[in-house]
Motif scaffolding. Structure first.
Motif, PDB file in Angstrom:
ATOM      1  N   CYS A 170      55.026 104.890  46.327  1.00  0.00           N
ATOM      2  CA  CYS A 170      54.157 104.984  47.497  1.00  0.00           C
ATOM      3  C   CYS A 170      52.978 105.860  47.110  1.00  0.00           C
ATOM      4  O   CYS A 170      53.162 106.968  46.612  1.00  0.00           O
ATOM      5  N   ASP A 171      51.755 105.351  47.338  1.00  0.00           N
ATOM      6  CA  ASP A 171      50.581 106.158  47.034  1.00  0.00           C
ATOM      7  C   ASP A 171      50.032 106.772  48.325  1.00  0.00           C
ATOM      8  O   ASP A 171      50.640 106.660  49.397  1.00  0.00           O
ATOM      9  N   ALA A 172      48.896 107.422  48.218  1.00  0.00           N
ATOM     10  CA  ALA A 172      48.315 108.126  49.366  1.00  0.00           C
ATOM     11  C   ALA A 172      47.967 107.183  50.511  1.00  0.00           C
ATOM     12  O   ALA A 172      48.056 107.566  51.677  1.00  0.00           O
ATOM     13  N   SER A 173      47.607 105.938  50.210  1.00  0.00           N
ATOM     14  CA  SER A 173      47.300 104.998  51.292  1.00  0.00           C
ATOM     15  C   SER A 173      48.558 104.683  52.100  1.00  0.00           C
ATOM     16  O   SER A 173      48.503 104.534  53.319  1.00  0.00           O
ATOM     17  N   GLY A 174      49.697 104.619  51.432  1.00  0.00           N
ATOM     18  CA  GLY A 174      50.962 104.412  52.138  1.00  0.00           C
ATOM     19  C   GLY A 174      51.330 105.625  52.980  1.00  0.00           C
ATOM     20  O   GLY A 174      51.761 105.494  54.127  1.00  0.00           O
ATOM     21  N   LEU A 175      51.140 106.808  52.415  1.00  0.00           N
ATOM     22  CA  LEU A 175      51.414 108.025  53.167  1.00  0.00           C
ATOM     23  C   LEU A 175      50.531 108.086  54.414  1.00  0.00           C
ATOM     24  O   LEU A 175      50.988 108.467  55.496  1.00  0.00           O
ATOM     25  N   ASN A 176      49.282 107.675  54.279  1.00  0.00           N
ATOM     26  CA  ASN A 176      48.371 107.669  55.413  1.00  0.00           C
ATOM     27  C   ASN A 176      48.881 106.756  56.530  1.00  0.00           C
ATOM     28  O   ASN A 176      48.783 107.094  57.714  1.00  0.00           O
ATOM     29  N   VAL A 177      49.447 105.603  56.174  1.00  0.00           N
ATOM     30  CA  VAL A 177      50.009 104.694  57.181  1.00  0.00           C
ATOM     31  C   VAL A 177      51.169 105.373  57.914  1.00  0.00           C
ATOM     32  O   VAL A 177      51.301 105.258  59.137  1.00  0.00           O
ATOM     33  N   PHE A 178      52.003 106.101  57.180  1.00  0.00           N
ATOM     34  CA  PHE A 178      53.108 106.814  57.832  1.00  0.00           C
ATOM     35  C   PHE A 178      52.585 107.906  58.761  1.00  0.00           C
ATOM     36  O   PHE A 178      53.117 108.120  59.854  1.00  0.00           O
ATOM     37  N   LEU A 179      51.536 108.604  58.329  1.00  0.00           N
ATOM     38  CA  LEU A 179      50.941 109.638  59.180  1.00  0.00           C
ATOM     39  C   LEU A 179      50.335 109.037  60.447  1.00  0.00           C
ATOM     40  O   LEU A 179      50.474 109.595  61.541  1.00  0.00           O
ATOM     41  N   GLU A 180      49.668 107.884  60.314  1.00  0.00           N
ATOM     42  CA  GLU A 180      49.120 107.193  61.489  1.00  0.00           C
ATOM     43  C   GLU A 180      50.235 106.806  62.451  1.00  0.00           C
ATOM     44  O   GLU A 180      50.112 106.987  63.667  1.00  0.00           O
ATOM     45  N   ALA A 181      51.317 106.249  61.911  1.00  0.00           N
ATOM     46  CA  ALA A 181      52.449 105.830  62.751  1.00  0.00           C
ATOM     47  C   ALA A 181      53.120 107.043  63.393  1.00  0.00           C
ATOM     48  O   ALA A 181      53.557 106.971  64.548  1.00  0.00           O
TER      49      ALA A 181
END
Length: 118
Positions: A52-63
């Motif tokens: 998981c890269d930073a773009s994936g982490l960002n999706v989790f933070l948005e959710a």
């Protein structure tokens, strides 16, 4: 990223993701998390995710923000070492579930989370 499976129970939704989460697969992951609906909480099983890269982490933070706005929470369960390191380095450990917290078994409802351009 292959598919996501869902389980809805006890007011929480469980989404099981698999494969790699990166800029290429993030749109599908975002769609899968949104498809889980509005619940008091969202559990994301990452046991089959190997990157998981930073773009994936960002999706989790948005959710997580959407869940918090709805008086719920998001918890990441069973992350691999690479995901755990990303969370540690970025100071987003609050997303990780307690190792002893229960995780509902997914039902066989599949949502494709392959890159949108396929």
């Amino acid at each position: 990223m292959g598919e996501a499976m869902f389980n809805w129970g006890n007011g929480r939704a469980t989404v099981v993701l698999e494969g790699e989460i990166d800029w290429h697969t993030v749109p599908g992951v975002r769609d899968a998390l949104a498809a889980s609906g509005s619940h008091s909480g969202l559990d994301v099983d990452l046991s089959a995710v190997n990157f998981c890269d930073a773009s994936g982490l960002n999706v989790f933070l948005e959710a997580a923000k959407r869940s918090a706005d709805a008086a719920g929470d998001l918890r990441l369960h069973r992350p691999c070492r690479a995901v755990r390191r990303l969370v540690d380095v970025t100071g987003t450990g609050f997303l990780l579930a307690d190792e002893n917290s229960p995780l509902a078994l997914p039902v066989d409802v599949r949502w494709p989370v392959a890159p949108h351009d396929q």
